[in-house]
Design a protein around this motif. Structure first.
Motif, PDB file in Angstrom:
ATOM      1  N   GLY A   3       0.820  -1.215   0.000  1.00 28.14           N
ATOM      2  CA  GLY A   3       0.000   0.000   0.000  1.00 28.14           C
ATOM      3  C   GLY A   3       0.846   1.254   0.000  1.00 28.14           C
ATOM      4  O   GLY A   3       2.076   1.196   0.071  1.00 28.14           O
ATOM      5  N   GLY A   4       0.179   2.402  -0.091  1.00 24.04           N
ATOM      6  CA  GLY A   4       0.883   3.674   0.000  1.00 24.04           C
ATOM      7  C   GLY A   4       1.829   3.952  -1.149  1.00 24.04           C
ATOM      8  O   GLY A   4       1.547   3.612  -2.305  1.00 24.04           O
ATOM      9  N   LEU A   5       2.966   4.556  -0.819  1.00 25.61           N
ATOM     10  CA  LEU A   5       3.929   4.985  -1.837  1.00 25.61           C
ATOM     11  C   LEU A   5       4.567   3.777  -2.529  1.00 25.61           C
ATOM     12  O   LEU A   5       4.839   2.764  -1.888  1.00 25.61           O
ATOM     13  CB  LEU A   5       5.014   5.833  -1.156  1.00 25.61           C
ATOM     14  N   MET A  27       5.444  20.648   0.758  1.00 29.33           N
ATOM     15  CA  MET A  27       4.254  19.819   0.961  1.00 29.33           C
ATOM     16  C   MET A  27       3.242  20.108  -0.152  1.00 29.33           C
ATOM     17  O   MET A  27       2.615  19.190  -0.698  1.00 29.33           O
ATOM     18  CB  MET A  27       3.679  20.149   2.334  1.00 29.33           C
ATOM     19  N   LYS A  62       1.541  17.530  -3.041  1.00 28.88           N
ATOM     20  CA  LYS A  62       0.101  17.381  -3.284  1.00 28.88           C
ATOM     21  C   LYS A  62      -0.241  17.715  -4.737  1.00 28.88           C
ATOM     22  O   LYS A  62      -1.058  17.038  -5.362  1.00 28.88           O
ATOM     23  CB  LYS A  62      -0.689  18.245  -2.309  1.00 28.88           C
ATOM     24  N   GLU A 122      -2.302  11.515   1.365  1.00 28.63           N
ATOM     25  CA  GLU A 122      -1.744  11.540   2.731  1.00 28.63           C
ATOM     26  C   GLU A 122      -0.923  10.279   3.039  1.00 28.63           C
ATOM     27  O   GLU A 122       0.142  10.353   3.645  1.00 28.63           O
ATOM     28  CB  GLU A 122      -2.878  11.671   3.759  1.00 28.63           C
ATOM     29  N   ALA A 123      -1.451   9.121   2.614  1.00 25.85           N
ATOM     30  CA  ALA A 123      -0.758   7.863   2.910  1.00 25.85           C
ATOM     31  C   ALA A 123       0.592   7.813   2.195  1.00 25.85           C
ATOM     32  O   ALA A 123       1.596   7.344   2.749  1.00 25.85           O
ATOM     33  CB  ALA A 123      -1.624   6.675   2.503  1.00 25.85           C
ATOM     34  N   ILE A 154       2.396  10.463   1.231  1.00 25.91           N
ATOM     35  CA  ILE A 154       3.293  11.451   1.848  1.00 25.91           C
ATOM     36  C   ILE A 154       3.869  10.891   3.149  1.00 25.91           C
ATOM     37  O   ILE A 154       5.068  11.022   3.425  1.00 25.91           O
ATOM     38  CB  ILE A 154       2.556  12.795   2.085  1.00 25.91           C
ATOM     39  N   LEU A 155       3.031  10.225   3.928  1.00 25.99           N
ATOM     40  CA  LEU A 155       3.519   9.617   5.174  1.00 25.99           C
ATOM     41  C   LEU A 155       4.616   8.589   4.873  1.00 25.99           C
ATOM     42  O   LEU A 155       5.648   8.555   5.548  1.00 25.99           O
ATOM     43  CB  LEU A 155       2.369   8.961   5.946  1.00 25.99           C
ATOM     44  N   ASP A 156       4.416   7.768   3.846  1.00 28.58           N
ATOM     45  CA  ASP A 156       5.435   6.773   3.485  1.00 28.58           C
ATOM     46  C   ASP A 156       6.730   7.442   3.043  1.00 28.58           C
ATOM     47  O   ASP A 156       7.828   6.926   3.315  1.00 28.58           O
ATOM     48  CB  ASP A 156       4.912   5.855   2.371  1.00 28.58           C
ATOM     49  N   ILE A 204       7.817  10.409   4.097  1.00 30.84           N
ATOM     50  CA  ILE A 204       8.434  10.908   5.334  1.00 30.84           C
ATOM     51  C   ILE A 204       9.145   9.758   6.051  1.00 30.84           C
ATOM     52  O   ILE A 204      10.293   9.884   6.480  1.00 30.84           O
ATOM     53  CB  ILE A 204       7.368  11.549   6.252  1.00 30.84           C
ATOM     54  N   ALA A 212      -7.465  13.006   8.166  1.00 29.62           N
ATOM     55  CA  ALA A 212      -6.953  12.174   7.079  1.00 29.62           C
ATOM     56  C   ALA A 212      -5.535  11.699   7.414  1.00 29.62           C
ATOM     57  O   ALA A 212      -5.135  10.581   7.075  1.00 29.62           O
ATOM     58  CB  ALA A 212      -6.948  12.967   5.781  1.00 29.62           C
ATOM     59  N   ALA A 223      -4.047   7.907   7.850  1.00 29.32           N
ATOM     60  CA  ALA A 223      -2.822   7.420   7.198  1.00 29.32           C
ATOM     61  C   ALA A 223      -1.907   6.772   8.227  1.00 29.32           C
ATOM     62  O   ALA A 223      -1.329   5.707   7.980  1.00 29.32           O
ATOM     63  CB  ALA A 223      -2.111   8.577   6.492  1.00 29.32           C
ATOM     64  N   ARG A 279      -0.406   2.669   9.135  1.00 31.07           N
ATOM     65  CA  ARG A 279       0.989   2.278   9.411  1.00 31.07           C
ATOM     66  C   ARG A 279       1.195   2.093  10.921  1.00 31.07           C
ATOM     67  O   ARG A 279       2.299   2.304  11.436  1.00 31.07           O
ATOM     68  CB  ARG A 279       1.957   3.345   8.876  1.00 31.07           C
ATOM     69  N   ARG A 317      12.822  13.593  12.296  1.00 29.88           N
ATOM     70  CA  ARG A 317      12.309  13.892  10.953  1.00 29.88           C
ATOM     71  C   ARG A 317      10.878  13.384  10.759  1.00 29.88           C
ATOM     72  O   ARG A 317      10.087  13.998  10.051  1.00 29.88           O
ATOM     73  CB  ARG A 317      13.266  13.345   9.896  1.00 29.88           C
ATOM     74  N   LEU A 318      10.580  12.281  11.409  1.00 25.72           N
ATOM     75  CA  LEU A 318       9.206  11.778  11.355  1.00 25.72           C
ATOM     76  C   LEU A 318       8.268  12.794  12.011  1.00 25.72           C
ATOM     77  O   LEU A 318       7.201  13.121  11.461  1.00 25.72           O
ATOM     78  CB  LEU A 318       9.132  10.411  12.054  1.00 25.72           C
ATOM     79  N   GLY A 368       7.981  15.945   9.858  1.00 29.46           N
ATOM     80  CA  GLY A 368       7.155  15.677   8.686  1.00 29.46           C
ATOM     81  C   GLY A 368       5.675  15.620   9.036  1.00 29.46           C
ATOM     82  O   GLY A 368       4.834  16.186   8.325  1.00 29.46           O
ATOM     83  N   LEU A 369       5.352  14.950  10.128  1.00 25.98           N
ATOM     84  CA  LEU A 369       3.944  14.857  10.558  1.00 25.98           C
ATOM     85  C   LEU A 369       3.392  16.247  10.879  1.00 25.98           C
ATOM     86  O   LEU A 369       2.270  16.586  10.515  1.00 25.98           O
ATOM     87  CB  LEU A 369       3.826  13.963  11.799  1.00 25.98           C
ATOM     88  N   LEU A 416       4.367  19.083   9.719  1.00 28.87           N
ATOM     89  CA  LEU A 416       4.200  19.806   8.459  1.00 28.87           C
ATOM     90  C   LEU A 416       2.936  19.348   7.731  1.00 28.87           C
ATOM     91  O   LEU A 416       2.203  20.170   7.156  1.00 28.87           O
ATOM     92  CB  LEU A 416       5.439  19.575   7.596  1.00 28.87           C
ATOM     93  N   MET A 417       2.656  18.062   7.770  1.00 30.01           N
ATOM     94  CA  MET A 417       1.415  17.555   7.157  1.00 30.01           C
ATOM     95  C   MET A 417       0.206  18.208   7.820  1.00 30.01           C
ATOM     96  O   MET A 417      -0.730  18.643   7.141  1.00 30.01           O
ATOM     97  CB  MET A 417       1.302  16.026   7.334  1.00 30.01           C
ATOM     98  N   THR A 437      -0.338  21.928   6.931  1.00 30.88           N
ATOM     99  CA  THR A 437      -0.683  22.250   5.543  1.00 30.88           C
ATOM    100  C   THR A 437      -1.926  21.506   5.080  1.00 30.88           C
ATOM    101  O   THR A 437      -2.223  21.447   3.892  1.00 30.88           O
ATOM    102  CB  THR A 437       0.489  21.898   4.599  1.00 30.88           C
TER     103      THR A 437
END
Lengths: 199, 160
Positions: A77-79, A156, A160, A166-167, A169-171, A173, B20, B24, B28, B148-149, B152-153, B155-156, B159
């Motif tokens: 899944g994801g990226l 960011m 987009k 979102e999923a 982008i999380l991957d 990161i 959202a 996500a 994970r 960094r995690l 990044g979170l 920043l998500m 935005t």
């Protein structure tokens, strides 16, 4: 095992070099029960790389690190796989981990069946002219890997605009951040080396 | 092992569970839980070697500060039982006889690309054994990932 006369590799390459540790790896003959378990050494599987034998000095971390690494790079899944590799390559270039960059650029080329993207990245770095999507991904990976992170709202927004959800982008990161970790082991605890015969 | 919503990364990243981004992260969840297990392994291992849990917490707070992560730094500083002097990036560690360790940690955290074989040799000359060198690198490396995690979170979220 690398030879003492091996030369340190200083240029970006997809040809994965050897790795010469700067500290003494754990000796399998003297390894503790916990180390053998983390290394998954069995009578039929006794081949362990110097890198993993170095990390076995901190066995509690090694044990959680391997499944975490595999989850971030390979879970479904994801990226896409190739785009996660792009995150790894971006981090490795910022942190100058020649070895990590080689492993993950070669994987990227293998997955994509093309060396075009990694050729461009190795030649031009942040200025590489890539597709809209790859370019947003790679730029974000480079900026997130700085210390402190330089990734901002504009990066960011670019992700987009390039269509990442979102999923995904999380991957990105996760895979980029993970290489902030891997680079600080591989690049700090050893040298990428090549022996005269190319091995 | 804690649930993903109780992890340091989820909390410090400011993720709203019903967003959202929260969805996500839930996808994970296993990775966030393993991230927390890794934090426990580098901050408070059963076998700490030459690096006490207090020293690890101080170095973690220091690296978080070097990266501008004040809240995370506070969180780690809260775990220091003894002297918190090394948590301050302005302190070079000389007074604590930790100059070599502090210089190494600062360089690996902030100027990773410049790290050379000599930096590891300097640690060895200061009497740090191979296993402790690996433990220092793992602590530093894990924090690079977690910081960094979190960045990044955040920043998500900003935005969204």
């Amino acid at each position: 095992m690398s030879r003492p006369d091996a030369k340190v590799v200083t240029k970006w390459t997809r040809n994965v070099p050897g790795w010469r540790p700067r500290v003494t790896p754990v000796n399998l003959q003297e390894a503790s029960e916990a180390q053998l378990e983390a290394l998954q050494v069995t009578p039929s599987n006794t081949k362990v790389s110097d890198y993993v034998l170095v990390l076995a000095h901190d066995v509690e971390t090694l044990k959680v690190r391997s499944p975490l690494f595999n989850g971030i790079m390979y879970d479904a899944g994801g990226l896409s796989r190739a785009e996660r590799e792009l995150g790894a390559i971006g981090a490795s270039m910022v942190n100058h981990c020649i070895y990590c960059a080689a492993v993950h650029a070669s994987r990227h080329a293998q997955i994509e069946k093309s060396e075009e993207v990694t050729d461009k990245i190795f030649a031009a770095g942040a200025k590489a002219e890539l597709s809209l999507r790859d370019s947003a991904i790679f730029a974000f990976a480079l900026k997130l890997s700085k210390a402190p992170s330089e990734a901002g709202p504009e990066d960011m927004a670019a992700l987009k605009e390039a269509g990442l959800d979102e999923a995904e982008i999380l991957d990105l990161i996760l895979s980029t951040a993970l290489f902030g970790w891997a680079n600080r082991l591989m690049h700090v605890l050893g040298d990428p080396v090549r022996t005269g015969d190319g091995g | 092992m804690s649930g993903f919503q109780d992890t340091t990364a989820f909390t410090m990243g400011g993720v709203a569970a019903d967003s959202a981004i929260g969805a996500a992260v839930e996808g994970r969840a296993k990775i966030f839980e393993m991230t927390q297990a890794a934090e426990d392994a580098v901050l408070a291992p059963a076998e700490a070697g030459g690096l006490s849990h207090d020293l690890r917490a101080a170095l973690a707070a220091r690296i978080a500060r070097l990266n501008g992560e004040a809240d995370l730094a506070e969180r780690y500083a809260g775990r220091i039982g003894g002297d918190a002097a090394l948590a301050d990036p302005a302190n070079d560690g000389t007074a604590q006889d930790m100059g070599a360790v502090v210089a190494f940690m600062d360089k690996v955290a902030g100027r990773t690309a410049e790290v050379r074989a000599e930096d590891v040799e300097t640690l060895k000359s200061a009497g740090i054994g191979d296993a402790d060198i690996v433990r220092l690198a793992e602590l530093n490396a894990f924090l690079a990932y977690q910081i960094r995690l979190i960045a990044g979170l955040r920043l998500m979220g900003e935005t969204q």
